[in-house]
Scaffold this motif. Sequence first.
Motif, mmCIF file in Angstrom:
data_model
loop_
_atom_site.group_PDB
_atom_site.id
_atom_site.type_symbol
_atom_site.label_atom_id
_atom_site.label_comp_id
_atom_site.label_asym_id
_atom_site.label_seq_id
_atom_site.Cartn_x
_atom_site.Cartn_y
_atom_site.Cartn_z
ATOM 1 N N ASP A 232 -4.676 28.308 46.311
ATOM 2 C CA ASP A 232 -4.445 29.715 45.976
ATOM 3 C C ASP A 232 -3.721 30.458 47.097
ATOM 4 O O ASP A 232 -3.239 31.574 46.889
ATOM 5 N N SER A 233 -3.679 29.846 48.265
ATOM 6 C CA SER A 233 -3.008 30.510 49.386
ATOM 7 C C SER A 233 -1.536 30.124 49.410
ATOM 8 O O SER A 233 -1.178 28.985 49.687
ATOM 9 N N ARG A 234 -0.682 31.070 49.131
ATOM 10 C CA ARG A 234 0.741 30.756 49.040
ATOM 11 C C ARG A 234 1.314 30.242 50.353
ATOM 12 O O ARG A 234 2.009 29.215 50.352
ATOM 13 N N PRO A 235 1.044 30.917 51.487
ATOM 14 C CA PRO A 235 1.618 30.429 52.747
ATOM 15 C C PRO A 235 1.148 29.009 53.063
ATOM 16 O O PRO A 235 1.939 28.152 53.463
ATOM 17 N N ASP A 236 -0.159 28.738 52.852
ATOM 18 C CA ASP A 236 -0.692 27.414 53.149
ATOM 19 C C ASP A 236 -0.095 26.356 52.225
ATOM 20 O O ASP A 236 0.260 25.266 52.648
ATOM 21 N N LEU A 237 0.028 26.724 50.959
ATOM 22 C CA LEU A 237 0.586 25.778 49.994
ATOM 23 C C LEU A 237 2.042 25.472 50.328
ATOM 24 O O LEU A 237 2.483 24.319 50.292
ATOM 25 N N LEU A 238 2.765 26.509 50.686
ATOM 26 C CA LEU A 238 4.184 26.351 51.032
ATOM 27 C C LEU A 238 4.332 25.417 52.237
ATOM 28 O O LEU A 238 5.157 24.500 52.246
ATOM 29 N N ALA A 239 3.480 25.638 53.248
ATOM 30 C CA ALA A 239 3.524 24.804 54.459
ATOM 31 C C ALA A 239 3.178 23.362 54.120
ATOM 32 O O ALA A 239 3.835 22.424 54.595
ATOM 33 N N ALA A 240 2.167 23.178 53.282
ATOM 34 C CA ALA A 240 1.750 21.820 52.912
ATOM 35 C C ALA A 240 2.857 21.106 52.156
ATOM 36 O O ALA A 240 3.107 19.912 52.364
ATOM 37 N N LEU A 241 3.506 21.833 51.248
ATOM 38 C CA LEU A 241 4.617 21.240 50.499
ATOM 39 C C LEU A 241 5.721 20.794 51.457
ATOM 40 O O LEU A 241 6.287 19.712 51.317
ATOM 41 N N ARG A 242 6.021 21.616 52.436
ATOM 42 C CA ARG A 242 7.101 21.280 53.371
ATOM 43 C C ARG A 242 6.730 20.094 54.238
ATOM 44 O O ARG A 242 7.578 19.232 54.519
ATOM 45 N N ARG A 243 5.450 20.048 54.645
ATOM 46 C CA ARG A 243 5.007 18.889 55.420
ATOM 47 C C ARG A 243 5.182 17.608 54.620
ATOM 48 O O ARG A 243 5.474 16.547 55.157
ATOM 49 N N ALA A 244 5.009 17.733 53.298
ATOM 50 C CA ALA A 244 5.143 16.559 52.435
ATOM 51 C C ALA A 244 6.600 16.278 52.073
ATOM 52 O O ALA A 244 6.875 15.418 51.243
ATOM 53 N N GLY A 245 7.488 17.043 52.679
ATOM 54 C CA GLY A 245 8.904 16.783 52.457
ATOM 55 C C GLY A 245 9.499 17.481 51.244
ATOM 56 O O GLY A 245 10.592 17.167 50.813
ATOM 57 N N VAL A 246 8.754 18.438 50.690
ATOM 58 C CA VAL A 246 9.278 19.192 49.548
ATOM 59 C C VAL A 246 9.779 20.538 50.057
ATOM 60 O O VAL A 246 8.994 21.380 50.495
ATOM 61 N N ASP A 247 11.074 20.745 49.996
ATOM 62 C CA ASP A 247 11.639 21.982 50.533
ATOM 63 C C ASP A 247 11.824 22.993 49.413
ATOM 64 O O ASP A 247 12.740 22.878 48.594
ATOM 65 N N VAL A 248 10.925 23.960 49.346
ATOM 66 C CA VAL A 248 11.014 24.992 48.307
ATOM 67 C C VAL A 248 10.966 26.372 48.953
ATOM 68 O O VAL A 248 10.415 26.547 50.043
ATOM 69 N N ALA A 249 11.541 27.342 48.254
ATOM 70 C CA ALA A 249 11.596 28.704 48.789
ATOM 71 C C ALA A 249 10.331 29.490 48.444
ATOM 72 O O ALA A 249 9.952 30.421 49.142
ATOM 73 N N ASP A 250 9.697 29.136 47.345
ATOM 74 C CA ASP A 250 8.476 29.842 46.937
ATOM 75 C C ASP A 250 7.589 28.874 46.167
ATOM 76 O O ASP A 250 7.931 27.694 46.013
ATOM 77 N N THR A 251 6.465 29.377 45.669
ATOM 78 C CA THR A 251 5.505 28.486 45.000
ATOM 79 C C THR A 251 5.375 28.796 43.513
ATOM 80 O O THR A 251 4.364 28.471 42.891
ATOM 81 N N ARG A 252 6.365 29.453 42.960
ATOM 82 C CA ARG A 252 6.287 29.770 41.528
ATOM 83 C C ARG A 252 6.322 28.503 40.677
ATOM 84 O O ARG A 252 6.950 27.514 41.038
ATOM 85 N N ALA A 253 5.682 28.622 39.504
ATOM 86 C CA ALA A 253 5.642 27.482 38.588
ATOM 87 C C ALA A 253 7.063 27.040 38.245
ATOM 88 O O ALA A 253 7.356 25.857 38.167
ATOM 89 N N TRP A 254 7.936 27.997 38.049
ATOM 90 C CA TRP A 254 9.313 27.698 37.663
ATOM 91 C C TRP A 254 10.000 26.848 38.743
ATOM 92 O O TRP A 254 10.794 25.964 38.436
ATOM 93 N N THR A 255 9.671 27.139 39.993
ATOM 94 C CA THR A 255 10.244 26.381 41.109
ATOM 95 C C THR A 255 9.613 24.990 41.206
ATOM 96 O O THR A 255 10.305 23.996 41.382
ATOM 97 N N ILE A 256 8.294 24.950 41.073
ATOM 98 C CA ILE A 256 7.577 23.681 41.195
ATOM 99 C C ILE A 256 8.029 22.704 40.107
ATOM 100 O O ILE A 256 8.123 21.496 40.326
ATOM 101 N N ARG A 257 8.323 23.268 38.938
ATOM 102 C CA ARG A 257 8.709 22.433 37.812
ATOM 103 C C ARG A 257 9.970 21.621 38.120
ATOM 104 O O ARG A 257 10.206 20.583 37.531
ATOM 105 N N ARG A 258 10.778 22.103 39.026
ATOM 106 C CA ARG A 258 12.060 21.452 39.269
ATOM 107 C C ARG A 258 12.012 20.446 40.426
ATOM 108 O O ARG A 258 13.006 19.780 40.698
#
Length: 572
Positions: A232-258
Motif C-alpha cells: 500500500d506504500s507507493r514509495p516503498d513499492l516503487l523502490a522495490a520494483l526498481r530494485r527488482a529491475g522494473v523501471d516504472v514512473a508510478d504504481t498505477r494499475a495501468w502502468t503495472i499492466r504494461r
Amino acid sequence: MGDSVHVPAPAPRVHLTRLPGERVRVGTAGGEHDPDVVEDVDLAELPGLVAERETAHGEGPDGGPRWVWDDTARWYPALLAAGVRVARCHDLRLCRRVLSRAPAVDQSLLRGEDAELWDGLAPAQPSEPVLFSAAAASEHLDAAVEDARQLGAVAASPDAARLALLLAAESASALVAAEMTHAGVPWRVDVHEALLTERLGPRPPRGARPRLLAECAEEVRALLGSPGLNPDSRPDLLAALRRAGVDVADTRAWTIRRIEHPVAEPLLRYKKLSHLFTTNGWAWIDEWVSGGRFRPVYQPAGSATGRWSSNGGGALSFPVQVRSAAVADEGWLLVVADVAQLEPRVLAGMSGDLGLARAARGADLYQGMVDAGAVASRQDAKLGLLGAMYGATSGESGRMVAGLTRRYPQAFGLVEEAARAGERGQVVRTLLGRGCPALGGSWDESPDAPPDDLDAQDRHRRAYGRFTRNFVVQGTAAEWASCWLADLRNRLWRLGDGDAPLEGRPHLVFFLHDEVVVHAPAHLADAVVAEVEAAAVAAGTLVFREHPVDFPLNVSVVRSYAEAGKPGGTES
DNA sequence: CAGATCCGCGCC
DNA sequence: AGGGCGCGGATCTG
C-alpha cells in the motif's frame, strides 16, 4: 405562510400539501437521536424557514400548494420518517445558488434583507435534529421574503421560463434525493458477505488484512525479494520494483499492466482485492447498510455542473462488483434504466445540429454516425465526440475532432465556442441558464492568479477552457436528468395505491447521472417500464422544446442489479 | 497528533 | 496537455 386551520390530530400518514395550518407529527429522526421521538408541530408555527405558496397554473399535475423552505435536506427526512410525502417544494438554498450564478439574472434583485445569510447557508446535515437547528436560524431568516426575492429575480429575467423550469427541476431533485435515502436500495447483506468471503476470505479482525489479500501481498513480496514490503506504500513499492529491475514512473494499475515481470499479475490482483476490501468491504456494510437497505446520502447539484454528488456511502461510485447484493424484495423487482450516449444527444439538442440529431434517432448514436457516412467506425465516432466534449487536442481523438467539425458544425462549434469563451475568461451557461463558476472564483482557489509566469497563466486559462467546454454539455445533461427524475417521481406516485406509503409503491431507489433504479411490486414492473420511458420523452420535450432529440433507454427488469444488461457500454 | 494533501481507484 | 465527482490509505505539514 399557511392559514391557521386547526383540524383533528393527524393520521400516521399525512399529505402535507393538504394541511395548511394543520398539526403534523414530525419526528426528530436520524443521527444519534432517538428515531421514535415524535413531536406535534403546528404548521402555522413553523419557523420562518418554511413557507407555503400557491402553485401557478400548469406548474404541476395536481395543483395545490408548493412548500417553500430553506433546505429540503433539513425538513424532508423527518417528514418522511413521519409518513409525510411532499408533492412539490421550492428549495431556497439550491435555487439561490443557481440564481446567484445565472448570467441572465439581475444580481441586484437578489440583494436585500438577510440576503448574505442565505448566501452563506451550508447544506443541512442529515443528522441535524430538525426542530432545534431550525429554531435557531429562524430568528434571522424569513422564507417568504427570500422566496419573493427569487420569484422577482426570475420574473425579471429574459430567460424566465427556462430558469423557472430549472428551479422546479432542481427542487424536485432534492425531494427525490431525500426519498431515495429514506427508502434505500434493497440490500442483501448475506449475498454481499458471501461475495467478500469468496474473494477475500473470512472477515479479519480490525486492522488486519483478510487471508486471501494477505497471501496476495506475500506473493508480491516474494517475487520482488522485498520481505516486509507494504504494497500500500507507493514509495516503498516503487523502490522495490526498481530494485527488482522494473523501471516504472508510478504504481498505477495501468502502468503495472504494461510491465513484463512475474510480479505484475499478483500485484494487479492485490490492487483489485485491496480496493474491494477498503471501499466496499465489511466496514462499508457496517456503516451504510441498515435494515436491509443501502442508504447513501445524495447532494443534488453538489457539483459545479449541476450533477449530483454523494457525501456518504459512495453512492455514485460503487463498483459493478458488489451490485449483485442489490436484490429486490420478495415479490418485487428492480427496473433499471439508463440512457445510451446521454451527453452527445444533449449536445445535438442544445446546439440544434440536425445532422447529429438525425444520427441520434436510433438506439446507438455512434452507429448512426457510421451509417450516415460521417465516420468509418463506431470507435472513431466515440473518440471524436468525447474528444470534442472533453477538449482533447492530440492523438487519434484530436484528429477525429477536426474531421467531425466539418460534418457537424453546430454541435462541434458549440463546445468550441464554450472553450474559447472560457479561455477569454468569460463564464458560460447551460441551456436552462445555470452559470459556471468564474475563473477567479470557486473554480480554482489556488492563487496562481499573480502572473507567476506567462506559461503557467496560459495553462490555467486553457484548463478553464476545457472546464467551460465540458460544463455546457455536462450541465445541460444534468438538467435533462433532473427533469427525467422529477417527472418519473410523479408518475410512480400516481401508479401506486391511493393509501400506500412511499415504500409500498413503486419508488426510485437509485440515480447515477444517466441511470435510475426503481423498486416496484412485480405486477407493476411493466407499467413502471412504460413510465420510465414516458418520463424520458417528457424530459426531452421540456428541455429541448424547439430541437427534439431522441433519448432511447436501455431498460432491464431484474431481481438483482447485477443482472441488468448495459448494451450501451460505458460511453457518454 | 490532527488536519490537509496527494495518489490511485471507482463511477459517469 | 482529457471534463465532473468521492473515498481510503499513505504521506506531508504545522
